[in-house]
Write a protein that holds these residues in place. Structure first.
Motif, mmCIF file in Angstrom:
data_model
loop_
_atom_site.group_PDB
_atom_site.id
_atom_site.type_symbol
_atom_site.label_atom_id
_atom_site.label_comp_id
_atom_site.label_asym_id
_atom_site.label_seq_id
_atom_site.Cartn_x
_atom_site.Cartn_y
_atom_site.Cartn_z
ATOM 1 N N LYS A 283 -37.762 -19.946 -35.818
ATOM 2 C CA LYS A 283 -38.430 -19.230 -34.727
ATOM 3 C C LYS A 283 -38.121 -19.830 -33.359
ATOM 4 O O LYS A 283 -38.233 -19.149 -32.344
ATOM 5 C CB LYS A 283 -39.946 -19.244 -34.935
ATOM 6 C CG LYS A 283 -40.424 -18.463 -36.125
ATOM 7 C CD LYS A 283 -41.927 -18.642 -36.296
ATOM 8 C CE LYS A 283 -42.427 -18.096 -37.610
ATOM 9 N NZ LYS A 283 -43.846 -18.399 -37.826
ATOM 10 N N GLU B 212 -42.739 -20.217 -23.287
ATOM 11 C CA GLU B 212 -43.158 -19.026 -24.019
ATOM 12 C C GLU B 212 -42.706 -19.112 -25.474
ATOM 13 O O GLU B 212 -43.481 -18.812 -26.389
ATOM 14 C CB GLU B 212 -42.570 -17.781 -23.350
ATOM 15 C CG GLU B 212 -43.117 -16.497 -23.889
ATOM 16 C CD GLU B 212 -42.679 -15.293 -23.078
ATOM 17 O OE1 GLU B 212 -42.380 -14.262 -23.718
ATOM 18 O OE2 GLU B 212 -42.644 -15.379 -21.836
ATOM 19 N N ASN B 213 -41.470 -19.552 -25.692
ATOM 20 C CA ASN B 213 -40.951 -19.689 -27.054
ATOM 21 C C ASN B 213 -41.748 -20.737 -27.830
ATOM 22 O O ASN B 213 -42.118 -20.523 -28.986
ATOM 23 C CB ASN B 213 -39.469 -20.043 -27.008
ATOM 24 C CG ASN B 213 -38.777 -20.010 -28.357
ATOM 25 O OD1 ASN B 213 -37.794 -20.702 -28.546
ATOM 26 N ND2 ASN B 213 -39.242 -19.223 -29.308
ATOM 27 N N LEU C 53 -44.850 -21.712 -27.330
ATOM 28 C CA LEU C 53 -46.197 -21.206 -27.616
ATOM 29 C C LEU C 53 -46.172 -20.124 -28.696
ATOM 30 O O LEU C 53 -47.092 -20.053 -29.520
ATOM 31 C CB LEU C 53 -46.847 -20.673 -26.349
ATOM 32 C CG LEU C 53 -47.144 -21.718 -25.273
ATOM 33 C CD1 LEU C 53 -47.746 -21.050 -24.040
ATOM 34 C CD2 LEU C 53 -48.038 -22.831 -25.771
ATOM 35 N N LYS C 54 -45.123 -19.318 -28.715
ATOM 36 C CA LYS C 54 -45.040 -18.247 -29.716
ATOM 37 C C LYS C 54 -44.829 -18.791 -31.123
ATOM 38 O O LYS C 54 -45.268 -18.167 -32.088
ATOM 39 C CB LYS C 54 -43.951 -17.248 -29.349
ATOM 40 C CG LYS C 54 -44.381 -16.308 -28.250
ATOM 41 C CD LYS C 54 -43.333 -15.260 -27.968
ATOM 42 C CE LYS C 54 -43.829 -14.280 -26.916
ATOM 43 N NZ LYS C 54 -42.811 -13.272 -26.594
ATOM 44 N N ILE C 55 -44.168 -19.945 -31.261
ATOM 45 C CA ILE C 55 -44.015 -20.496 -32.617
ATOM 46 C C ILE C 55 -45.345 -21.053 -33.110
ATOM 47 O O ILE C 55 -45.562 -21.169 -34.303
ATOM 48 C CB ILE C 55 -42.901 -21.558 -32.744
ATOM 49 C CG1 ILE C 55 -43.252 -22.854 -32.024
ATOM 50 C CG2 ILE C 55 -41.564 -21.008 -32.309
ATOM 51 C CD1 ILE C 55 -42.316 -24.007 -32.362
ATOM 52 N N GLY C 56 -46.223 -21.389 -32.174
ATOM 53 C CA GLY C 56 -47.561 -21.846 -32.539
ATOM 54 C C GLY C 56 -47.712 -23.358 -32.538
ATOM 55 O O GLY C 56 -46.747 -24.101 -32.682
ATOM 56 N N THR D 272 -48.305 -20.802 -19.034
ATOM 57 C CA THR D 272 -47.695 -19.621 -19.640
ATOM 58 C C THR D 272 -48.632 -18.856 -20.563
ATOM 59 O O THR D 272 -48.421 -17.668 -20.809
ATOM 60 C CB THR D 272 -46.427 -20.042 -20.434
ATOM 61 O OG1 THR D 272 -45.630 -20.865 -19.599
ATOM 62 C CG2 THR D 272 -45.611 -18.860 -20.868
ATOM 63 N N ALA D 273 -49.649 -19.476 -21.078
ATOM 64 C CA ALA D 273 -50.483 -18.867 -22.124
ATOM 65 C C ALA D 273 -51.149 -17.573 -21.691
ATOM 66 O O ALA D 273 -51.339 -16.681 -22.521
ATOM 67 C CB ALA D 273 -51.543 -19.857 -22.590
ATOM 68 N N ILE E 68 -49.261 -14.475 -22.802
ATOM 69 C CA ILE E 68 -48.995 -14.189 -24.227
ATOM 70 C C ILE E 68 -50.229 -14.394 -25.119
ATOM 71 O O ILE E 68 -50.135 -14.290 -26.328
ATOM 72 C CB ILE E 68 -47.825 -15.052 -24.754
ATOM 73 C CG1 ILE E 68 -48.160 -16.536 -24.720
ATOM 74 C CG2 ILE E 68 -46.547 -14.755 -24.000
ATOM 75 C CD1 ILE E 68 -47.169 -17.399 -25.484
ATOM 76 N N PRO F 226 -53.182 -19.818 -26.646
ATOM 77 C CA PRO F 226 -53.124 -20.874 -27.663
ATOM 78 C C PRO F 226 -53.999 -22.057 -27.283
ATOM 79 O O PRO F 226 -54.291 -22.272 -26.109
ATOM 80 C CB PRO F 226 -51.648 -21.293 -27.671
ATOM 81 C CG PRO F 226 -50.928 -20.147 -27.046
ATOM 82 C CD PRO F 226 -51.892 -19.546 -26.070
#
Length: 147
Positions: free
Chosen positions: A65, A90-91, A93-96, A135-136, A139, A142
């Motif tokens: 991811k 962003e990347n 945070l998107k992976i978690g 950034t959160a 999206i 988190p």
């Protein structure tokens, strides 16, 4: 057999670097600098042996991811203690959070990097927290690491 192939590779590599060193005025690399490669390999194999297949699969999925561009930027940011781009944030945070923390824990448990883990792991948490702050909102929200 594996050890013989590794030694052959290291000798060949050493010869190539010696040749390059003569051509480009670089310092030669000697085989002695690879003395603990079997130790490193054994250490990392043992590290993997103690992980469940579920954990390995989880980390592989996390790695898939994370974009390679962001992985490089993140590594440079951690080593040089610098922030990453908003796109990389962003990347990340998107992976978690679990993926980020899991990847960092695993990478900095390897033989080559375990000695810098105490310095780098707090930086990875600060990087995550900075990404959450900057950034959160775009999206989702988190959770930040506790400081």
């Amino acid at each position: 057999m594996e050890k013989a192939i590794l030694i052959t590779f290291l000798i060949a590599t050493s010869m190539v670097y010696k040749t390059l060193a003569q051509d480009e005025d670089l310092s030669p690399i000697y085989l002695d600098s690879y003395a603990d490669v079997p130790t490193a390999t054994a250490y990392d194999h043992k590290l993997l042996d103690h992980m469940t297949l579920q954990r390995i699969k989880f980390l592989q999925d996390c790695d898939d991811k994370l974009s390679s561009k962001c992985g490089i930027e993140m590594t440079e940011g951690l080593v040089n203690n610098k922030p990453v781009s908003e796109e990389c944030c962003e990347n990340i945070l998107k992976i978690g959070r679990d993926c980020h923390e899991g990847l960092m824990d695993f990478v900095f448990s390897t033989y080559e990097l375990k000695d810098v883990a105490n310095e780098i792991l707090p930086r990875s948490k600060r990087m995550w927290n900075t990404c959450v702050r900057t950034t959160a909102a775009r999206i989702g929200a988190p959770i930040a690491f506790e400081t």
